[in-house]
Write an enzyme that holds these catalytic residues in place. Structure first.
Site: not given
Ligand code: UD1
Length: 416
Positions: A22-23, A116, A121, A304, A397
């Site tokens: 998925k990711n 989720c 986030r 995850d 999902r």
């Molecule tokens: C992706 C994955 C998700 C996985 C996560 C961590 C997809 C669709 N989702 O999520 O399944 O759990 O990586 O491996 O691929 N953060 C900030 N500011 C930002 C962006 C992130 O503070 O602008 C923080 C988030 O709150 C969180 C951390 O960084 O604490 C990780 O987020 P991120 O790596 O961006 O995860 P996703 O890309 O949302």
């Protein structure tokens, strides 16, 4: 069919094929917007997040259809369409469209992406990085509006290796003039897959999979045929599931080289795991042993899979400590696990101690997010008696057919 009924306490046995990731699929599908020709993306899983991405691409004017070999996307005619609100707000990955559409059209207006309910986030890292590349942002009518007269390469240092922000920077960087140097990049395998797809189309990207990525932008991209790898999180769910439920399974096509941290945890829990070219053999211990688990960015233990590990250790022997460092609210399933007899003490929003109990017992629980939902199904399989997991649309999902997969392994599971 929003619930799953489980007759627990039956050891798993047999072989299951692991679906496509998925990711990895979602950012690759978003990236097709940068290619003004047709691409075929093979091995995309048939899950609701992929269906949502397909509808988003269609709303933007792409011609998209499922073929026997994969999803065909032709993005020669992209228009600044109105994207379906629910598809954007329903999944965090719609955020990849930000970088892709800025790259393709120079502007985008979209709702704030959802996903989720596993924490705050925020998207500040995405916005700061894209601003450095010449994108300006404003909010209008509750929407996020972004535009760039000239998208330019930049030297970006991410303070945290965000997966989504790394993807957006790469997508924008491919379309930008000049060179983008990204330091502090996420090293998740899904980043490597995205870069591989873009490079197959003619992009120039170096360092994917490391924390420093260099993108030379402005090249013309051509359509290609590309295969998405198997889903490491689905594989990890069934791997840890086997450790918790008992038995021995073969996970066909499991992406063995992406699962080191999960395999190590399974071994520390007393499992025997054997890597082969075609997948993983897993032999469960009599009862999972206690571990100390800390989630961290790849190559660490994935956030995850933390909920599944929590469910598994609930039925283990001794005391397991789990620390969640990526997303808060990942412990929301603790309350449901406690209804099943688990003994979980939450020290703070990031730390729990689990005292394993001899047997969980089946009851009715409610999935509230994707991975937590899969963890509750796992707990149901471990438990004595019957469980009913409600709210399973969250699980669909990310899992094509979790009931079919567990049935292949001999479990008594039905969607109702
Ligand atoms: C992706 C994955 C998700 C996985 C996560 C961590 C997809 C669709 N989702 O999520 O399944 O759990 O990586 O491996 O691929 N953060 C900030 N500011 C930002 C962006 C992130 O503070 O602008 C923080 C988030 O709150 C969180 C951390 O960084 O604490 C990780 O987020 P991120 O790596 O961006 O995860 P996703 O890309 O949302």
């Amino acid at each position: 069919m929003d619930s799953i009924r489980i007759q627990g306490g039956i050891a798993l046995q047999g072989k299951v094929r692991i679906q496509g990731s998925k990711n990895a699929s979602l950012p690759v599908l978003a990236a097709t917007l940068l290619v003004r020709e047709g691409s075929v993306i093979r091995n995309c899983p048939r899950i609701t997040d992929v269906f949502s991405m397909v509808s988003l691409l269609k709303s933007l004017g792409c011609s998209v259809c499922w073929q026997e070999t994969g999803i065909f996307v032709d993005s020669s005619n992209v228009r600044k369409g109105k994207m379906p609100r629910e598809a954007v707000t329903g999944m965090r990955s719609s955020l990849c469209l930000l970088g892709a559409l800025i790259g393709r059209c120079g502007e985008v207006a979209m709702e704030y992406p959802g996903g989720c309910v596993i924490g705050e986030r925020p998207i500040d890292l995405h916005l700061t990085a894209l601003s450095q590349m010449g994108v300006t942002f404003r909010e209008a009518g509750g929407q996020l509006c972004a535009s760039a007269d000239r998208l330019q390469g930049a030297h970006i240092i991410l303070p945290f290796p965000s997966v989504g922000a790394t993807e957006n920077i790469i997508l924008a960087g491919v379309a930008a003039e000049g060179e983008t140097v990204l330091e502090g990049a996420a090293r998740e395998p899904e980043i490597l897959t995205l870069c591989r797809y873009l490079c197959c189309c003619g992009a120039c990207i170096e360092g994917a999979g490391s924390s420093k990525i260099v993108v030379r932008g402005g090249r013309r991209l051509c359509g290609t045929e590309f295969r998405v790898p198997a889903d490491r999180i689905v594989a990890g769910t069934y791997l840890l599931g086997c450790i918790g439920v008992g038995g021995s399974v073969f996970l066909e096509h499991a992406p063995v080289e992406e699962l080191d941290a999960v395999i190590l945890t399974a071994e520390q829990m007393g499992g025997h795991v054997c890597r082969s070219r075609d997948g993983l053999y897993v032999q469960a211990p009599a009862r999972p042993l206690p571990v100390k688990l800390v989630t961290s960015p790849y190559p660490g233990f994935p956030t995850d899979l933390q909920s599944v590990a929590l469910a598994v250790s609930s039925g283990g022997s001794g005391c397991t400590d789990i620390e969640e460092t990526i997303f808060e609210n990942r412990f929301r399933i603790a309350e449901d696990l406690k209804k099943m007899g688990a003994c979980i003490e939450q020290a703070d929003s990031r730390r729990v101690r689990v005292r394993g109990v001899e047997k969980l017992h089946g009851t009715q629980v409610e999935a509230r997010e994707l991975r937590g939902g899969a963890a509750l199904v796992t707990a149901g399989l471990m438990a004595e008696g019957e469980s009913l997991v409600r709210g399973c649309s969250f699980i669909y999902r990310g899992y094509e057919n979790i009931c079919r997969d567990f049935r292949e392994l001999g479990a008594r599971v039905t969607s109702v």
